[in-house]
Scaffold this motif. Structure first.
Motif, PDB file in Angstrom:
ATOM      1  N   PHE A 119       0.852  -1.189   0.000  1.00 18.04           N
ATOM      2  CA  PHE A 119       0.000   0.000   0.000  1.00 18.04           C
ATOM      3  C   PHE A 119       0.887   1.238   0.000  1.00 18.04           C
ATOM      4  O   PHE A 119       1.835   1.327   0.780  1.00 18.04           O
ATOM      5  CB  PHE A 119      -0.898   0.028   1.240  1.00 18.04           C
ATOM      6  N   THR A 120       0.583   2.179  -0.886  1.00 15.29           N
ATOM      7  CA  THR A 120       1.286   3.465  -0.876  1.00 15.29           C
ATOM      8  C   THR A 120       0.275   4.603  -0.955  1.00 15.29           C
ATOM      9  O   THR A 120      -0.819   4.447  -1.491  1.00 15.29           O
ATOM     10  CB  THR A 120       2.280   3.618  -2.056  1.00 15.29           C
ATOM     11  N   ARG A 121       0.677   5.730  -0.414  1.00 17.08           N
ATOM     12  CA  ARG A 121      -0.061   6.983  -0.583  1.00 17.08           C
ATOM     13  C   ARG A 121       0.963   7.958  -1.146  1.00 17.08           C
ATOM     14  O   ARG A 121       2.068   8.084  -0.608  1.00 17.08           O
ATOM     15  CB  ARG A 121      -0.621   7.479   0.743  1.00 17.08           C
ATOM     16  N   VAL A 137       3.116  16.728  -6.733  1.00 23.94           N
ATOM     17  CA  VAL A 137       3.133  18.132  -6.322  1.00 23.94           C
ATOM     18  C   VAL A 137       2.680  19.064  -7.448  1.00 23.94           C
ATOM     19  O   VAL A 137       1.996  20.063  -7.194  1.00 23.94           O
ATOM     20  CB  VAL A 137       4.533  18.533  -5.787  1.00 23.94           C
ATOM     21  N   GLU A 138       3.013  18.746  -8.700  1.00 26.28           N
ATOM     22  CA  GLU A 138       2.657  19.637  -9.820  1.00 26.28           C
ATOM     23  C   GLU A 138       1.173  19.955  -9.875  1.00 26.28           C
ATOM     24  O   GLU A 138       0.784  21.069 -10.202  1.00 26.28           O
ATOM     25  CB  GLU A 138       3.097  19.026 -11.151  1.00 26.28           C
ATOM     26  N   ASN A 139       0.317  18.948  -9.598  1.00 29.10           N
ATOM     27  CA  ASN A 139      -1.121  19.201  -9.664  1.00 29.10           C
ATOM     28  C   ASN A 139      -1.834  18.927  -8.332  1.00 29.10           C
ATOM     29  O   ASN A 139      -3.052  18.962  -8.268  1.00 29.10           O
ATOM     30  CB  ASN A 139      -1.779  18.408 -10.786  1.00 29.10           C
ATOM     31  N   ASN A 140      -1.054  18.638  -7.279  1.00 27.09           N
ATOM     32  CA  ASN A 140      -1.579  18.381  -5.934  1.00 27.09           C
ATOM     33  C   ASN A 140      -2.468  17.147  -5.850  1.00 27.09           C
ATOM     34  O   ASN A 140      -3.336  17.063  -4.981  1.00 27.09           O
ATOM     35  CB  ASN A 140      -2.342  19.593  -5.393  1.00 27.09           C
ATOM     36  N   TRP A 141      -2.283  16.176  -6.737  1.00 25.98           N
ATOM     37  CA  TRP A 141      -3.065  14.939  -6.707  1.00 25.98           C
ATOM     38  C   TRP A 141      -2.525  14.016  -5.625  1.00 25.98           C
ATOM     39  O   TRP A 141      -1.331  13.716  -5.589  1.00 25.98           O
ATOM     40  CB  TRP A 141      -2.988  14.230  -8.051  1.00 25.98           C
ATOM     41  N   VAL A 142      -3.418  13.531  -4.783  1.00 27.54           N
ATOM     42  CA  VAL A 142      -3.081  12.532  -3.775  1.00 27.54           C
ATOM     43  C   VAL A 142      -3.781  11.238  -4.176  1.00 27.54           C
ATOM     44  O   VAL A 142      -4.985  11.246  -4.447  1.00 27.54           O
ATOM     45  CB  VAL A 142      -3.533  12.972  -2.367  1.00 27.54           C
ATOM     46  N   THR A 143      -3.013  10.161  -4.236  1.00 29.20           N
ATOM     47  CA  THR A 143      -3.602   8.878  -4.588  1.00 29.20           C
ATOM     48  C   THR A 143      -3.201   7.817  -3.573  1.00 29.20           C
ATOM     49  O   THR A 143      -2.162   7.915  -2.931  1.00 29.20           O
ATOM     50  CB  THR A 143      -3.181   8.392  -5.996  1.00 29.20           C
ATOM     51  N   GLU A 144      -4.052   6.817  -3.458  1.00 28.88           N
ATOM     52  CA  GLU A 144      -3.749   5.619  -2.687  1.00 28.88           C
ATOM     53  C   GLU A 144      -3.624   4.483  -3.686  1.00 28.88           C
ATOM     54  O   GLU A 144      -4.440   4.356  -4.602  1.00 28.88           O
ATOM     55  CB  GLU A 144      -4.843   5.346  -1.663  1.00 28.88           C
ATOM     56  N   ASN A 145      -2.569   3.691  -3.522  1.00 27.25           N
ATOM     57  CA  ASN A 145      -2.248   2.666  -4.504  1.00 27.25           C
ATOM     58  C   ASN A 145      -2.078   1.324  -3.802  1.00 27.25           C
ATOM     59  O   ASN A 145      -1.358   1.226  -2.810  1.00 27.25           O
ATOM     60  CB  ASN A 145      -0.932   3.030  -5.209  1.00 27.25           C
ATOM     61  N   THR A 202      -6.619   4.822  -6.411  1.00 21.70           N
ATOM     62  CA  THR A 202      -7.839   5.523  -6.009  1.00 21.70           C
ATOM     63  C   THR A 202      -7.453   6.893  -5.461  1.00 21.70           C
ATOM     64  O   THR A 202      -6.305   7.149  -5.133  1.00 21.70           O
ATOM     65  CB  THR A 202      -8.617   4.734  -4.932  1.00 21.70           C
ATOM     66  N   GLY A 203      -8.431   7.769  -5.363  1.00 25.03           N
ATOM     67  CA  GLY A 203      -8.192   9.127  -4.872  1.00 25.03           C
ATOM     68  C   GLY A 203      -8.422  10.112  -5.995  1.00 25.03           C
ATOM     69  O   GLY A 203      -9.443  10.053  -6.672  1.00 25.03           O
ATOM     70  N   ASP A 204      -7.445  10.994  -6.232  1.00 29.89           N
ATOM     71  CA  ASP A 204      -7.586  11.980  -7.306  1.00 29.89           C
ATOM     72  C   ASP A 204      -7.460  11.354  -8.693  1.00 29.89           C
ATOM     73  O   ASP A 204      -7.747  11.999  -9.691  1.00 29.89           O
ATOM     74  CB  ASP A 204      -6.557  13.101  -7.132  1.00 29.89           C
ATOM     75  N   GLY A 205      -7.029  10.132  -8.760  1.00 29.40           N
ATOM     76  CA  GLY A 205      -7.006   9.370 -10.010  1.00 29.40           C
ATOM     77  C   GLY A 205      -7.567   7.992  -9.711  1.00 29.40           C
ATOM     78  O   GLY A 205      -7.314   7.430  -8.660  1.00 29.40           O
ATOM     79  N   ASN A 206      -8.356   7.446 -10.623  1.00 25.59           N
ATOM     80  CA  ASN A 206      -8.943   6.120 -10.426  1.00 25.59           C
ATOM     81  C   ASN A 206      -8.678   5.285 -11.667  1.00 25.59           C
ATOM     82  O   ASN A 206      -9.273   5.543 -12.721  1.00 25.59           O
ATOM     83  CB  ASN A 206     -10.445   6.225 -10.160  1.00 25.59           C
ATOM     84  N   VAL A 207      -7.791   4.308 -11.519  1.00 24.43           N
ATOM     85  CA  VAL A 207      -7.399   3.497 -12.669  1.00 24.43           C
ATOM     86  C   VAL A 207      -6.718   2.225 -12.153  1.00 24.43           C
ATOM     87  O   VAL A 207      -6.265   2.183 -11.009  1.00 24.43           O
ATOM     88  CB  VAL A 207      -6.447   4.299 -13.600  1.00 24.43           C
TER      89      VAL A 207
END
Length: 120
Positions: free
Chosen positions: A78-80, A84-92, A107-112
């Motif tokens: 698990f990673t979080r 920084v460029e777009n402030n996206w936080v994701t959980e992987n 999951t989070g600011d990107g879902n794929v």
């Protein structure tokens, strides 16, 4: 009674060996991993204390993605992260499909779902 005892030992031994097979071996992660789509490239290594480390590099910009959390669980990593460029936080959540293939649910600011192949 003896047969019951032998049966219990067999079942316990079988479940123990299955448990050991499902556990992630972090040595299998060490190296460079390439995604199946435009995403980020992964690098895993161990530091001088034997702790697993990871770095993600954005393929489109070449910028590093900052790692907030890295946790190795029994059958997944698990990673979080924050880009920084777009402030996206994701959980992987990374799981092994086999020793040379990782599947990552983002999951989070990107879902794929991304599939990574080990290059080196």
């Amino acid at each position: 009674m003896k047969n019951l005892f032998l049966l219990l030992i067999f079942v316990f031994g079988l479940s123990t060996s299955t448990y050991c097979q499902d556990k992630i071996n972090t040595d299998d992660l060490i190296g460079y991993w390439k995604p199946d789509q435009e995403s980020s490239q992964l690098f895993f290594w161990k530091d001088s204390f034997g702790r697993l480390q990871m770095q993600e590099i954005c393929e489109s910009t070449g910028q590093p993605i900052d790692l907030i959390t890295l946790r190795v669980e029994k059958d997944y990593i698990f990673t979080r992260t924050i880009f920084v460029e777009n402030n996206w936080v994701t959980e992987n959540t990374f799981t092994f499909k086999d020793k040379k293939t990782l599947q990552c649910l983002v999951t989070g600011d990107g879902n794929v779902t991304i599939v990574y192949s080990k290059v080196k």
